[in-house]
Design an enzyme around this catalytic site. Structure first.
Site, PDB file in Angstrom:
ATOM      1  N   HIS A  66       0.781  -1.072  -0.113  1.00  0.00           N
ATOM      2  CA  HIS A  66      -0.146   0.076  -0.024  1.00  0.00           C
ATOM      3  C   HIS A  66       0.980   0.886  -0.575  1.00  0.00           C
ATOM      4  CE1 HIS A  66      -3.732  -2.405   1.755  1.00  0.00           C
ATOM      5  NE2 HIS A  66      -3.830  -2.566   0.322  1.00  0.00           N
ATOM      6  N   ALA A  95      -1.087   7.315  -6.673  1.00  0.00           N
ATOM      7  CA  ALA A  95      -1.356   6.828  -5.148  1.00  0.00           C
ATOM      8  C   ALA A  95       0.000   8.338  -4.440  1.00  0.00           C
ATOM      9  CB  ALA A  95      -1.516   5.355  -4.308  1.00  0.00           C
TER      10      ALA A  95
HETATM   11  C1  FAD Z   1       0.673  -7.368  -4.847  1.00  0.00           C
HETATM   12  C2  FAD Z   1      -0.608  -6.143  -4.813  1.00  0.00           C
HETATM   13  C3  FAD Z   1      -1.600  -6.542  -3.439  1.00  0.00           C
HETATM   14  C4  FAD Z   1      -2.222  -5.205  -4.218  1.00  0.00           C
HETATM   15  N1  FAD Z   1      -3.573  -6.031  -3.525  1.00  0.00           N
HETATM   16  C5  FAD Z   1      -4.021  -4.859  -2.869  1.00  0.00           C
HETATM   17  C6  FAD Z   1      -5.591  -4.798  -2.380  1.00  0.00           C
HETATM   18  O1  FAD Z   1      -6.361  -5.911  -2.134  1.00  0.00           O
HETATM   19  N2  FAD Z   1      -6.517  -4.087  -2.401  1.00  0.00           N
HETATM   20  C7  FAD Z   1      -6.171  -2.787  -2.748  1.00  0.00           C
HETATM   21  O2  FAD Z   1      -7.312  -1.747  -2.389  1.00  0.00           O
HETATM   22  N3  FAD Z   1      -5.085  -2.185  -3.485  1.00  0.00           N
HETATM   23  C8  FAD Z   1      -4.691  -3.102  -3.317  1.00  0.00           C
HETATM   24  N4  FAD Z   1      -3.012  -3.561  -3.577  1.00  0.00           N
HETATM   25  C9  FAD Z   1      -2.994  -1.841  -4.073  1.00  0.00           C
HETATM   26  C10 FAD Z   1      -3.304  -1.689  -5.299  1.00  0.00           C
HETATM   27  O3  FAD Z   1      -2.502  -2.128  -6.024  1.00  0.00           O
HETATM   28  C11 FAD Z   1      -2.373  -0.001  -5.328  1.00  0.00           C
HETATM   29  O4  FAD Z   1      -2.637   1.032  -3.860  1.00  0.00           O
HETATM   30  C12 FAD Z   1      -2.638   0.910  -6.311  1.00  0.00           C
HETATM   31  O5  FAD Z   1      -3.200  -0.229  -7.774  1.00  0.00           O
HETATM   32  C13 FAD Z   1      -2.205   2.047  -6.856  1.00  0.00           C
HETATM   33  O6  FAD Z   1      -2.375   2.140  -8.184  1.00  0.00           O
HETATM   34  P1  FAD Z   1      -1.355   3.484  -8.816  1.00  0.00           P
HETATM   35  O7  FAD Z   1      -2.365   4.199 -10.072  1.00  0.00           O
HETATM   36  O8  FAD Z   1      -1.103   4.754  -8.165  1.00  0.00           O
HETATM   37  O9  FAD Z   1      -0.531   3.587  -9.240  1.00  0.00           O
HETATM   38  P2  FAD Z   1      -0.191   1.780 -10.219  1.00  0.00           P
HETATM   39  O10 FAD Z   1      -0.878   0.847 -10.126  1.00  0.00           O
HETATM   40  O11 FAD Z   1       1.354   0.943  -9.682  1.00  0.00           O
HETATM   41  O12 FAD Z   1      -0.266   1.842 -11.408  1.00  0.00           O
HETATM   42  C14 FAD Z   1       1.071   2.813 -12.191  1.00  0.00           C
HETATM   43  C15 FAD Z   1       1.298   1.849 -13.191  1.00  0.00           C
HETATM   44  O13 FAD Z   1       2.618   2.891 -14.224  1.00  0.00           O
HETATM   45  C16 FAD Z   1       3.432   1.643 -14.886  1.00  0.00           C
HETATM   46  N5  FAD Z   1       4.680   2.090 -14.610  1.00  0.00           N
HETATM   47  C17 FAD Z   1       5.068   2.969 -13.616  1.00  0.00           C
HETATM   48  N6  FAD Z   1       6.123   4.213 -14.138  1.00  0.00           N
HETATM   49  C18 FAD Z   1       6.743   4.104 -15.619  1.00  0.00           C
HETATM   50  C19 FAD Z   1       7.471   4.599 -16.500  1.00  0.00           C
HETATM   51  N7  FAD Z   1       7.791   4.996 -16.448  1.00  0.00           N
HETATM   52  N8  FAD Z   1       6.577   4.185 -18.212  1.00  0.00           N
HETATM   53  C20 FAD Z   1       5.192   3.926 -18.065  1.00  0.00           C
HETATM   54  N9  FAD Z   1       4.576   2.557 -17.191  1.00  0.00           N
HETATM   55  C21 FAD Z   1       4.594   3.555 -16.162  1.00  0.00           C
HETATM   56  C22 FAD Z   1       3.551   0.822 -14.174  1.00  0.00           C
HETATM   57  O14 FAD Z   1       4.026  -0.382 -15.039  1.00  0.00           O
HETATM   58  C23 FAD Z   1       1.726   0.372 -13.514  1.00  0.00           C
HETATM   59  O15 FAD Z   1       1.262  -0.196 -14.353  1.00  0.00           O
HETATM   60  C24 FAD Z   1      -2.242  -4.204  -3.600  1.00  0.00           C
HETATM   61  C25 FAD Z   1      -0.647  -3.869  -4.250  1.00  0.00           C
HETATM   62  C26 FAD Z   1       0.001  -4.927  -4.093  1.00  0.00           C
HETATM   63  C27 FAD Z   1       1.212  -4.189  -5.603  1.00  0.00           C
END
Ligand code: FAD
Length: 507
Positions: A433, A461
């Protein structure tokens, strides 16, 4: 989720993020599926749930016997016999079975997530182009205006120019990495990595936070089962058939037995005071950090704060192997063993902070991540106290003959006991998280615009300015919905016009 968490965000000069502003965004993202049983139906109110949004939420249609046993043990050990009225109302202290994001209506038995719910239905839009296997290597800045990005695709670098603005959504690790690669960050860190600093901001990549987990293990009686033995069970083929025909049953089950308690209820007054004193003594370099810790202290003091999450993980957890290699976290099950369950204990408002920084200008090298887990002594004590409580709840199950035994740890000693603190230090892992590395008020403003740059926002996030008591994903969707409102509010024309004549020359 807790409504005051978002009001705490708003306290960072960001009134846009108060719970009253975010609640419509939570609702907009959600499509609550009508609960099948009465108790579940009573625990959700239309005041707090959307029914037409893209992300499906539903209750399980199957459960393990032990889920209920643990729920009851927690209720009686904590003295909180009633489940929260609606755990998504902003108050979720107590024990309950949670919603999950399994779609049980449209694409039955599948996970509902950003890809299926937001992206797939938009793929035919004329104004959307998705480049797969492409890494954004740099945001192109022209006099502190974001005019495009550089991307790497199949070993080739390409430039993509923007007509309006660049929105970075690379997550808690990728977004600070991308800003730093682009020259936005702490001058000393950029210099050491060989990147020219164009927009100095020492806050980029700091303030990394995660929920830290430890766990209490328990062993079931012979013949009782968890997910440990499910794949080798004689019933597994029937479960597979059930899933293939109805998309229901154990293979469409998501663990959701959980609860939240205030830390204040788990420790003696003197222990709480000592933790607060330790946090007050923390060296802080910024007003932001000081304010964050004040919020953490308020959470510790509050009798209604959902400070600790308890979550039933319906399988064994093996920290000794899983911390260094997470593919081994859930361990290998041996047929001669009894099934096990782990009770995860997760700290929601840790005082520890970490960092994510680049060490090189190469966009294909991972940044250096120091999650700072348990680096604050108050967190070690808080986690130890929370584990101790979980141990007592499990012991009540042993006393009632419901399970075979508590596997670990020894919870009979006091909080100051070295062995319990050592146990949580040696048996802990992040809850995945991560948040906070491009925080609102430090790196981005209330409209998520990167400070000191025009035409650049961060939406993910990494912008959370302080922790929340919840799994993060629902809030990530709500933040994205709120960002869409703010972008519209700023006005395409307005933002475009504000960039100035020198930018128009590039477009
Ligand atoms: C194993 C795991 C289990 C989880 N389980 C839960 C759960 O059960 N319930 C819950 O609420 N939350 C859960 N979470 C947390 C939740 O998934 C994250 O908080 C959420 O996905 C964050 O979203 P985000 O958009 O900030 O980032 P992300 O979902 O990480 O998205 C960022 C994206 O940007 C891409 N990226 C990064 N840098 C670059 C770049 N330079 N160029 C192109 N693309 C790039 C990455 O590949 C990724 O696809 C879990 C997380 C993990 C890892």
């Amino acid at each position: 989720m807790v409504y005051s968490d978002y009001d705490d965000w708003a306290a960072f000069d960001a009134p846009e993020w108060a719970f009253s502003k975010l609640l419509p965004c939570f609702k907009k993202s959600e499509q609550l599926e009508a609960p099948a049983n009465e108790e579940d139906a009573r625990s959700v109110s239309s005041q707090y749930h959307g029914t037409t949004g893209p992300i499906h939420t539903s209750f399980n249609d199957w459960g393990l016997r032990i889920d209920n046993e643990i729920l009851e043990a927690f209720k009686s050990t904590s003295g909180r016999s009633t489940r929260p009225l609606d755990p998504w109302s902003g108050d979720h202290v107590g024990f309950f079975t949670s919603l999950s994001v399994i779609d049980r209506k449209q694409n039955k038995g599948t996970r509902s997530y950003a890809g299926s719910a937001y992206l797939a239905p938009s793929m035919e839009r004329a104004n959307l182009k998705v480049l797969c296997e492409t890494t954004v290597s740099k945001i192109i800045l022209d006099n502190n205006v974001a005019v495009g990005v550089k991307v790497l695709h199949k070993g080739q670098e390409h430039s993509v120019r923007t007509r309006r603005e660049v929105i970075a959504s690379c997550g808690v690790i990728g977004s600070p990495q991308l800003l730093e690669l682009s020259g936005i960050g702490d001058p000393a860190i950029l210099r050491a990595a060989g990147v020219e600093c164009l927009v100095p901001n020492p806050a980029v990549g700091t303030n990394f936070q995660d929920h830290i987990i430890s766990a209490v293990g328990l062993e079931l009686k012979k013949g009782d089962f968890s997910l440990d033995s499910l794949p080798t069970s004689p019933d597994f083929e029937a479960f597979q058939k059930q899933y293939m025909t109805t998309r229901e049953g154990p293979l469409a089950y998501a663990p959701g037995t959980m609860g939240f308690l205030p830390l204040q209820a788990l420790v003696e007054d003197a222990e709480l005071e000592e933790m607060i004193r330790q946090i007050e003594r923390t060296k802080t370099n910024t007003e932001f950090h000081k304010k964050q810790l004040t919020q953490v202290i308020e959470q510790l003091k509050s009798p209604t704060s959902a400070n600790v999450q308890y979550l039933v993980i319906p399988t064994q957890m093996k920290f000794e192997e899983g911390t260094s290699d997470q593919s081994k976290l859930y361990g290998k099950f041996h047929a001669e063993d009894n099934d096990r369950v782990a009770l995860a204990v997760c700290l929601q408002y840790p005082a520890s902070r970490g960092t994510v920084h680049i060490t090189t200008s190469d966009p294909q090298r991972y940044p250096q991540i120091d999650p700072g887990y348990l680096s604050h002594p108050a967190d070690v004590k808080a986690l130890a106290a929370s584990v101790k409580f979980a141990g007592k709840a499990i012991d009540s199950l042993v006393d009632n003959g419901k399970i075979a035994r508590r596997v670990s740890p020894d919870v009979n000693n006091g909080l100051e006991d070295e062995s319990l603190q050592r146990f949580v230090r040696e048996n802990c892992i992040g809850e995945y998280h991560g948040m906070g590395t491009c925080a609102i008020s430090e790196v981005v403003d209330g409209h998520l615009r990167v400070k000191g740059v025009k035409g650049l926002r961060v939406v993910d996030a990494s912008v959370f300015p302080n922790n929340i008591s919840a799994n993060l994903l629902a809030s990530v969707y709500a933040v994205a919905e709120r960002a869409a409102e703010l972008i519209k509010e700023d006005g395409y024309q307005g933002a475009f016009a504000k960039l100035g004549p020198d930018v128009h020359a590039h477009l």
